[in-house]
Design an enzyme around this catalytic site. Structure first.
Site, short mmCIF file in Angstrom:
data_model
loop_
_atom_site.label_atom_id
_atom_site.label_comp_id
_atom_site.label_asym_id
_atom_site.label_seq_id
_atom_site.Cartn_x
_atom_site.Cartn_y
_atom_site.Cartn_z
N ASN A 173 9.01 -96.39 -93.63
CA ASN A 173 8.76 -98.20 -93.94
C ASN A 173 8.47 -98.68 -95.43
OD1 ASN A 173 10.21 -97.87 -91.24
ND2 ASN A 173 8.71 -97.36 -89.94
N CYS A 222 4.71 -92.73 -96.29
CA CYS A 222 4.93 -93.77 -95.32
C CYS A 222 6.51 -94.07 -95.50
CB CYS A 222 4.43 -95.19 -94.98
SG CYS A 222 4.73 -96.40 -93.78
N CYS A 227 8.13 -95.92 -87.76
CA CYS A 227 7.98 -95.21 -88.69
C CYS A 227 8.75 -93.64 -89.09
CB CYS A 227 6.19 -94.02 -87.80
SG CYS A 227 6.18 -92.62 -88.90
#
Length: 272
Positions: A74, A72, A217
């Site tokens: 972020n 991920c 995202c």
């Protein structure tokens, strides 16, 4: 259970330390309870801090529905800020083990606080078997009918599966729900609706697999820029505007660099 809540461009996470593997095997249950926005703290996912002998630190990501995520964008920015400012890894260059391998992160430090995070996200992978997707050829501007809509999709792996749709008029973000579960993708896919503003600027909205609509995202932003560059729509240095803010994505010889920041929201104790 001590926790911190953080966000990267509005994509919010709960960070918990598990340096002694106390919560091993309980991650999904913990995430579902803590991330619930009515009965818990509320977040898109949890980030678990764990020790690793082969790296500076290890990050484990669990989505709000309890499912595991390999990577991920972020989240890793929040994670890097957390481990530096909490004194767990006091280095301005650190290697973080993720489900998508080791990510090297460069921190810009000012007054002992992390100002900017530069993450080498690696390379996008268009091979269908790696996304995975049930087809033989790369998914580049492939026309599909999903739910009540017709779309042209481009798909790749950026740590996790991503499907890109370039739109002239905005599709409802809820279209992402059907595309996420489209039969072409046996493990599902994240969905990014993109608008190219100019050769150095894009707008991106993301439906996140396992979480739904999100304000940002990081892997989706990187995947969107890679797809747009492959199609000749943008250059190699792009500002990406998302509902929760903006960040920079640069395509370089040694990988795709994601440059942005992260913020603390609060610290607290969860009664698990």
């Amino acid at each position: 259970m001590k926790f911190s809540k953080m966000h990267g461009n509005g994509n919010d996470f709960i960070v918990i330390e598990d340096l002694n593997n106390e919560y091993l095997g309980k991650e999904g249950e913990i995430a579902q309870k803590m991330c619930h926005r009515r009965f818990g703290i509320g977040a898109d996912g949890i980030l678990i801090v764990r020790k690793n002998e082969n790296c500076d630190i290890e990050m484990v990501i669990i989505n709000s529905d309890g499912s595991y995520a390999a990577m991920c964008g972020n989240g890793i920015r929040c994670f890097a800020k957390y481990v530096y400012e909490k004194g767990i890894v006091k280095k301005d260059v650190l290697d973080v083990l993720t489900g998508d391998g080791v990510k090297r992160i460069f921190l810009e430090i000012e007054n002992d606080k992390v100002k900017t995070i530069n993450v080498n996200m690696g390379f996008g992978d268009f091979k269908p078997k790696n996304i995975p997707a049930l087809c033989d050829e790369e998914i580049i501007e492939k026309k599909v009918s999903v739910g009540n809509g017709n779309f042209e999709i481009t798909s790749l792996l950026m740590g996790v599966p991503h499907t890109i749709i370039f739109e002239e008029e905005k599709y409802p973000i809820e279209c992402g729900r059907d595309i996420e579960k489209y039969e072409l993708f046996p493990q599902g896919t994240n969905v990014n609706f993109c608008k190219v503003i100019d050769r150095n600027t894009m707008e991106v909205r993301t439906w996140e697999r396992g979480a739904g609509p999100t304000l940002a995202c990081g892997t989706g932003n990187c995947a969107s820029v890679i797809a747009a560059n492959k199609l000749g729509l943008v250059d190699k240095e792009v500002k990406v505007i998302v509902p929760g803010g903006e960040l920079k994505v640069n395509i370089e010889d040694d990988g795709v660099k994601m440059i942005g920041n992260a913020s603390f929201i609060c610290d607290g104790t969860y009664l698990f």
